[in-house]
Design a protein around this motif. Structure first.
Motif, PDB file in Angstrom:
ATOM      1  N   GLU A   1       0.731  -1.181   0.006  1.00  0.00           N
ATOM      2  CA  GLU A   1      -0.093   0.040  -0.071  1.00  0.00           C
ATOM      3  C   GLU A   1       0.859   1.328   0.016  1.00  0.00           C
ATOM      4  OE1 GLU A   1      -4.178  -1.855   2.187  1.00  0.00           O
ATOM      5  OE2 GLU A   1      -2.490  -0.471   3.201  1.00  0.00           O
TER       6      GLU A   1
ATOM      7  N   LEU B   1       2.338   1.765  -3.730  1.00  0.00           N
ATOM      8  CA  LEU B   1       1.260   2.082  -4.683  1.00  0.00           C
ATOM      9  C   LEU B   1       1.513   3.369  -5.360  1.00  0.00           C
ATOM     10  CD1 LEU B   1      -1.802   0.481  -3.476  1.00  0.00           C
ATOM     11  CD2 LEU B   1      -0.436  -0.570  -5.200  1.00  0.00           C
ATOM     12  N   PRO B   2       1.573   4.739  -4.552  1.00  0.00           N
ATOM     13  CA  PRO B   2       1.794   5.816  -5.247  1.00  0.00           C
ATOM     14  C   PRO B   2       2.849   5.820  -6.200  1.00  0.00           C
ATOM     15  CG  PRO B   2       1.194   6.196  -2.997  1.00  0.00           C
ATOM     16  CD  PRO B   2       1.520   4.790  -3.040  1.00  0.00           C
TER      17      PRO B   2
ATOM     18  N   TRP C   1       1.353   3.890  -9.675  1.00  0.00           N
ATOM     19  CA  TRP C   1       0.022   3.946  -9.676  1.00  0.00           C
ATOM     20  C   TRP C   1      -0.258   4.019 -11.341  1.00  0.00           C
ATOM     21  CZ3 TRP C   1      -3.198   3.098  -5.984  1.00  0.00           C
ATOM     22  CH2 TRP C   1      -4.685   3.374  -6.418  1.00  0.00           C
TER      23      TRP C   1
ATOM     24  N   TYR D   1      -5.056  -5.195  -5.546  1.00  0.00           N
ATOM     25  CA  TYR D   1      -4.172  -3.596  -5.836  1.00  0.00           C
ATOM     26  C   TYR D   1      -3.603  -3.165  -7.116  1.00  0.00           C
ATOM     27  CZ  TYR D   1      -4.642  -3.231  -0.460  1.00  0.00           C
ATOM     28  OH  TYR D   1      -5.091  -2.997   0.712  1.00  0.00           O
TER      29      TYR D   1
END
Length: 400
Positions: A67, A70-71, A74, A106
């Motif tokens: 998590e 992820l940025p 993305w 995800y």
């Protein structure tokens, strides 16, 4: 010869580094850090399995690690997944199923993504391997190393030859793509014993073989207490013979230590060698991530418990390293990987994946061609037959 591309010069005379106009393919690596025991030749981030494997805490930390990453990725599609270790096959079938479900939730996995799981024959079970396949594992990589019980004992392996053969059968029943890791030039190994191992591996007709020369890596038991190894002449004879044997059985020697049936090259590993991107999650995992204006390398905290404790805090303290790669280091990093492939890579990959003009390395390319180490192909960067045989010498030319 490779044509000289246009190169832009900054005021002051230094080469301007162009932006990356197209990001390379992205792969995912997941590290499972536990082993029943550590082998004396192993320098990977592996740790003795605790009395109770903390699957729930590990998966929670893995989710938190992903998590937070992820940025950085993305919207980018993931082309392959590799679950390595350690010994990932220590995890229960339900844990692997939960892990893959999380990854699918995800990440935009490519529909045909290769999903590999490393396994130790000493932990192989038919039902568990079958469940791995049903969960979505498409490829199993087995750490066989040898089919000689005495050699396996000297390597500190927890399985014997009979277990190795049984594990191969379980894997072939579970998935279509199976890789066997086999080592040669083992302690006191004869040429005949090495060829027996290779011939036995070939008899299973798996889609892929990884055949490694044993090396004494720093900070291992073997480095501290070196065993008696075959002579250089015997090692070379082993290598020449295994190259011929694999070719006779229809395997393509497409990378230094990799041999594949047509259509079954390791897509995940090939992405590394082509200087693609990869996100690594789990203790000690490494990442290489490209952005339009930079390339970043990361590594996670190596100790499993420390990584689990820090990852769930979600404050990035689980990162041991997070740095932008210096532009001057990129040419060598690119060539270190690309030249491992027998057919090399398209010359256009250099600019696409380093953000630098090919002119940066053109003098060294010409020097390597003059030495007979690089193929003078107009559109590929590729080692010659001589260069592939003396690959370290060729790669070192690009250190400058």
């Amino acid at each position: 010869m490779i044509e000289t591309p246009t190169v832009r010069i900054r005021p002051g005379g230094t080469t301007e580094r162009p932006l990356l106009r197209l990001l390379p393919p992205l792969a995912l690596y997941v590290h499972v850090p536990w082993c029943v025991r550590k082998c004396p030749y192993c320098d990977f981030n592996s740790h003795k399995t605790p009395e109770v494997l903390p699957e729930e805490a590990y998966l929670a930390a893995l989710r938190a690690d992903l998590e937070q990453a992820l940025p950085l990725i993305w919207g980018r599609q993931v082309v392959s997944v590799f679950i390595g270790g350690g010994t990932p096959s220590l995890l229960s079938a339900s844990a692997i199923n939960e892990m893959l479900s999380m990854l699918r939730a995800y990440l935009p996995l490519q529909p045909t993504a290769e999903i590999t799981l490393e396994a130790n024959p000493g932990t192989a079970e038919a039902a568990r391997f079958s469940a791995y396949g049903q969960s979505g594992i498409t490829r199993i990589s087995l750490g066989i190393q040898s089919f000689n019980d005495q050699a396996l004992q000297s390597l500190g392996r927890i399985h014997d030859a009979a277990q190795a053969k049984a594990a191969i059968g379980f894997a072939l029943d579970a998935v279509e793509r199976v890789n066997l890791d086999v080592m040669y030039a083992l302690p006191q190994q004869t040429v005949q014993e090495a060829l027996f191992d290779i011939q036995t591996a070939l008899s299973f007709d798996t889609s892929h073989l990884s055949l490694y020369h044993l090396t004494l890596e720093p900070n291992t038991v073997f480095a501290k207490y070196p065993p008696v190894l075959p002579s250089d002449d015997d090692s070379a004879e082993m290598q020449d013979a295994l190259i011929q044997l694999t070719a006779d059985h229809g395997y393509e020697h497409y990378e230094v230590s990799a041999y594949a049936k047509p259509g079954f090259q390791a897509e995940h590993n090939r992405n590394y060698w082509e200087f693609g991107d990869y996100l690594g999650i789990g203790p000690g995992a490494h990442s290489k991530l490209s952005f339009p204006d930079r390339i970043v390398r990361q590594s996670r905290v190596r100790n499993p418990q420390s990584w689990m404790d820090q990852a769930v805090l979600r404050n990035e303290t689980h990162l041991a390293e997070n740095r932008t790669v210096d532009a001057e280091d990129l040419p060598f990093e690119f060539m270190l990987n690309a030249l491992r492939l027998r057919d090399g890579v398209p010359a256009t990959y250099f600019e696409e994946r380093t953000g630098q003009s090919l002119a940066v390395i053109l003098p060294t390319i010409r020097k390597a061609i003059d030495k007979g180490l690089l193929d003078p192909h107009p559109s590929r960067i590729k080692a010659s037959d001589l260069g592939w045989r003396f690959l370290t010498d060729l790669q070192e030319l690009f250190l400058d």
